[in-house]
Motif scaffolding. Sequence first.
Motif, short mmCIF file in Angstrom:
data_model
loop_
_atom_site.label_atom_id
_atom_site.label_comp_id
_atom_site.label_asym_id
_atom_site.label_seq_id
_atom_site.Cartn_x
_atom_site.Cartn_y
_atom_site.Cartn_z
N ARG A 194 -5.13 -68.90 -48.78
CA ARG A 194 -5.15 -69.82 -49.93
C ARG A 194 -3.73 -70.11 -50.41
NH1 ARG A 194 -9.42 -66.66 -51.79
NH2 ARG A 194 -8.05 -65.63 -53.26
N GLU A 229 -1.04 -69.93 -48.66
CA GLU A 229 -0.38 -70.74 -47.63
C GLU A 229 -0.77 -72.21 -47.77
OE1 GLU A 229 -1.60 -69.85 -43.59
OE2 GLU A 229 0.51 -69.83 -43.00
N ARG A 230 -2.07 -72.45 -47.99
CA ARG A 230 -2.52 -73.84 -48.18
C ARG A 230 -1.91 -74.45 -49.44
NH1 ARG A 230 -7.53 -71.73 -46.69
NH2 ARG A 230 -8.16 -71.65 -48.88
N ARG A 231 -1.89 -73.68 -50.52
CA ARG A 231 -1.29 -74.19 -51.76
C ARG A 231 0.19 -74.48 -51.57
NH1 ARG A 231 -3.99 -70.01 -56.05
NH2 ARG A 231 -6.07 -70.91 -56.03
N ALA A 253 1.68 -75.20 -48.74
CA ALA A 253 1.81 -76.38 -47.87
C ALA A 253 1.53 -77.65 -48.67
CB ALA A 253 0.85 -76.26 -46.69
N ASP A 254 0.51 -77.60 -49.52
CA ASP A 254 0.22 -78.77 -50.35
C ASP A 254 1.38 -79.08 -51.29
OD1 ASP A 254 -2.27 -79.04 -49.20
OD2 ASP A 254 -3.35 -78.02 -50.84
N LEU A 255 1.95 -78.05 -51.88
CA LEU A 255 3.10 -78.25 -52.77
C LEU A 255 4.27 -78.85 -52.01
CD1 LEU A 255 4.46 -77.82 -55.54
CD2 LEU A 255 5.12 -75.56 -54.72
N LEU A 287 4.17 -80.65 -49.30
CA LEU A 287 3.85 -82.04 -48.97
C LEU A 287 4.04 -82.95 -50.18
CD1 LEU A 287 0.74 -81.59 -46.66
CD2 LEU A 287 3.02 -82.39 -46.01
N ARG A 288 3.62 -82.47 -51.36
CA ARG A 288 3.82 -83.30 -52.56
C ARG A 288 5.30 -83.46 -52.88
NH1 ARG A 288 0.64 -80.47 -56.97
NH2 ARG A 288 0.19 -78.93 -55.41
#
Length: 125
Positions: free
Chosen positions: A80, A82-84, A86-88, A90-91
């Motif tokens: 989780r 890692e996904r957060r 990665a999302d951060l 990308l943003r």
Amino acid sequence: MTDATTHRPIEETPTPEAPISEAPDALGRLRADLREAGETGKRQWQEALGRTREALASTRAELTKLAASTREATVATYARAERRGADLLLRVAGHVRANVEVFEATLRQRAAGAEQAEGPAGASA
């Protein structure tokens, strides 16, 4: 024998020494009692060790289950995060790209404005 003060007969008390014929029997009984106590103690120790082994085995099984569930929870938490992350990223990359595009557009406009300002002055000279 009589007591001098009461003139009653004195009862003879047995001597503390046992007769020789009873000694081997008493020793045999003592040995048998010790053997029985030793066997009882041995059985008690074996039972106690068996219960301890069972408790350790169940504790080991519980610890193994706990370690597996902790590992799963840690992996899930890490995934989780890692996904957060990665999302951060990308943003942030999206915002950086948008700002760079705005900056490039501003530079082009200034360059175009500067060329236009130089153009008429260079034509009159």
